[in-house]
Scaffold this active site. Structure first.
Site, mmCIF file in Angstrom:
data_model
loop_
_atom_site.group_PDB
_atom_site.id
_atom_site.type_symbol
_atom_site.label_atom_id
_atom_site.label_comp_id
_atom_site.label_asym_id
_atom_site.label_seq_id
_atom_site.Cartn_x
_atom_site.Cartn_y
_atom_site.Cartn_z
ATOM 1 C CG ASP A 297 3.986 2.893 10.395
ATOM 2 O OD1 ASP A 297 2.301 3.022 10.229
ATOM 3 O OD2 ASP A 297 4.649 3.102 10.533
ATOM 4 C CG ASP B 215 9.317 1.986 8.408
ATOM 5 O OD1 ASP B 215 9.004 2.464 7.638
ATOM 6 O OD2 ASP B 215 8.991 1.434 9.708
ATOM 7 C CE LYS C 40 11.334 2.701 12.631
ATOM 8 N NZ LYS C 40 10.132 3.122 11.750
ATOM 9 C CE LYS D 125 3.176 2.681 13.923
ATOM 10 N NZ LYS D 125 3.305 2.936 13.499
ATOM 11 C CD GLU E 179 6.902 -0.187 8.335
ATOM 12 O OE1 GLU E 179 7.137 -1.378 8.612
ATOM 13 O OE2 GLU E 179 5.721 0.422 9.510
HETATM 14 MG MG MG Z 1 6.332 2.478 10.499
#
Ligand code: MG
Length: 380
Positions: free
Chosen positions: A249, A199, A174, A273, A224
Site C-alpha cells: 500500500d 494491515d 490494523k 489509492k 498488507e
Molecule cells: Mg493500508
C-alpha cells in the site's frame, strides 16, 4: 495503453475554481499503528467552465502520520501553485492533465482532487457515467470493512460481529507490535471461514518476521504493508518465507515504485489509492501495469468523503480490481457526508454505483456550507 472513450478530447476552458475546507466528525476515533484521527478534514474542489461544473476532493489525513502532506500543505499547494497554473491554460486535454500536474513535484492529494473535478466536469458535459469515461464497466463492487486497533479483543470481536452482520465481504484489522497474532487468532476462533486480512501500516522490520510466520498459519487473504515503505527488497525476502500474499500500500506511491515492486517480487497484491497515486489517470495506469504483470489489485481509501470515494468506486469497476474495496458506507465512518444519496453497502456487502452522469452522486452545496470552515474562489 487504454483509449478514452469520448469523442471530443478537449477539456473546456476552466473559468473558476472554488476550494472549500470541510471537517466532518467520525463516529469513533480510528487508531492505526502510527496514530489516531477523530474527524475527517478534506478540501472540496469545484471546477467551473462556462456551462458545466465538476467536483473533486483532496483528502490528506490530518497530521503527518500517514504522509508528509496535510490539509494545510495541500491547501497551500493548490492556492499558490496548481490552481493558478491550471486556470492560465487554454483548452487542456484530459489525458494530458496528469503530465501537466506533474510539473509540480509531490502533492499527490492536491493533484488527485483537482484532476477528479476535471474528470467529473467532462463526464457531466458528455452526459456519461464516470466509469465509462475511465474505461470500466458497471458491476456491483464488493466492500470490505477496515477495523482500527481497539483497547481489548472483546471490543474487536464485537465490532467484527457487527460488521459481518451488515454484510461486509471481508474484514481487515490494523495490527502493530503487541496487537497482531493474538487478535487474529481470536477472530479465527470465532469466525473460522471469514475472509480476513491484516494491515500493519509499515510497523515492523524484517527481524520481526516471526510474527508473519505465525500469521501465515491463520489462513489470511493477505498481509498488507508489513515493512517500511522503501523496504522493497525486504518485502521480497519476507514474501519468499511465507505463503500468504503480501499486499503493498504505502510502498506503491508511483509508477516507478510499482516497477520496482514488480521487478523484485515484493508483493503479490497491490492496494491502489487514487489520492496517493495523485489522480485517476495515474491510478488507472497503475491498474493496467498490474494487470500486465498479473498482479491483482484492489481500491483502497484514506478514507475519503463521498466525492473522492464515489470517483474511486467508478475506477474500481476496471477488471483487475479483483479483491473487495476498502470503500465502505458513508455512515460507517462519518456522522454525515457531502453526497446524495450517501454511499451504501447492501446486505450482501455490495456497493451499486449510479449510472451518472459524472459520478452519479449529487454533491450537496448546502452540506458543503454547513461543514466548511474556510473557502476561496480563484478566477481565470
Ligand atoms: Mg493500508
Amino acid at each position: 495503453m487504454f483509449k478514452l472513450r469520448w469523442m471530443d478530447p478537449l477539456l473546456v476552458k476552466l473559468r473558476r475554481i472554488e476550494l472549500f475546507r470541510v471537517r466532518i466528525p467520525f463516529h469513533e476515533p480510528f487508531r492505526i499503528s502510527s496514530g489516531s484521527v477523530s474527524e475527517k478534514e478534506s478540501i472540496v474542489i469545484r471546477v467551473q467552465s462556462r456551462k458545466f461544473e465538476g467536483f473533486g476532493e483532496a483528502s490528506p489525513m490530518g497530521g503527518t502520520f500517514y504522509s508528509p502532506e496535510t490539509p494545510d500543505t495541500t491547501w497551500q499547494a493548490l492556492v499558490e501553485d496548481i490552481v493558478p497554473r491550471l486556470l492560465k491554460l487554454r483548452n487542456v486535454r484530459l489525458q494530458d492533465l496528469d503530465r501537466i500536474l506533474a510539473q509540480t513535484p509531490g502533492e499527490p492529494f492536491a493533484k488527485a482532487g483537482l484532476e477528479g473535478a476535471c474528470w467529473d466536469l467532462v463526464a457531466n458535459r458528455d452526459q456519461m457515467p464516470l466509469y465509462e469515461l475511465l474505461g470500466g464497466s458497471k458491476r456491483p463492487l464488493p466492500s470490505g470493512v477496515a477495523l482500527g486497533i481497539y483497547p481489548s479483543i472483546e471490543t474487536l470481536l464485537e465490532r467484527v460481529e457487527q460488521f459481518v452482520a451488515q454484510g461486509y465481504q471481508r474484514v481487515k484489522i490494523k495490527i502493530e507490535p503487541g496487537w497482531d497474532v493474538e487478535p487474529v487468532r481470536a477472530i479465527r476462533r470465532a469466525f473460522d471461514r471469514l475472509p480476513l486480512m491484516v494491515d500493519a501500516n509499515a510497523a515492523y522490520s524484517l527481524s520481526q518476521a516471526q510474527v508473519f510466520e505465525e500469521l501465515d498459519q491463520c489462513n489470511l487473504m493477505m498481509i498488507e504493508q508489513p515493512l517500511a515503505k522503501d523496504a522493497l527488497a525486504e518485502h521480497a525476502e519476507l514474501q519468499r518465507r511465507i505463503r500468504t500474499p503480501i499486499c503493498l500500500d504505502e510502498s506503491a506511491e508511483s509508477i516507478a515504485a510499482l516497477e520496482e515492486i514488480i521487478r523484485l517480487g515484493s508483493a503479490r497484491i497491490l492496494n491502489i489509492k487514487v489520492q496517493r497515486a495523485g489522480g485517476l489517470m495515474t491510478a488507472r495506469k497503475m491498474h493496467d501495469r498490474c494487470r500486465q504483470a498479473r498482479l491483482p489489485c484492489w481500491l483502497g481509501t484514506m478514507p475519503e468523503l463521498g466525492i473522492a470515494s464515489a470517483q474511486g468506486l467508478h475506477l474500481a469497476t476496471l477488471d483487475n480490481f479483483t479483491y473487495p474495496t476498502d470503500v465502505e458506507a458513508s455512515s460507517r465512518w462519518f456522522v454525515d457526508d457531502l453526497v446524495d444519496p450517501p454511499i451504501k453497502v447492501d446486505p450482501h456487502g455490495l456497493i451499486h454505483i449510479p449510472d451518472g452522469p459524472g459520478m452519479g452522486y449529487k454533491v450537496s452545496r448546502e452540506k458543503i456550507a454547513r461543514y466548511c470552515s474556510w473557502k476561496q474562489a480563484i478566477d481565470a
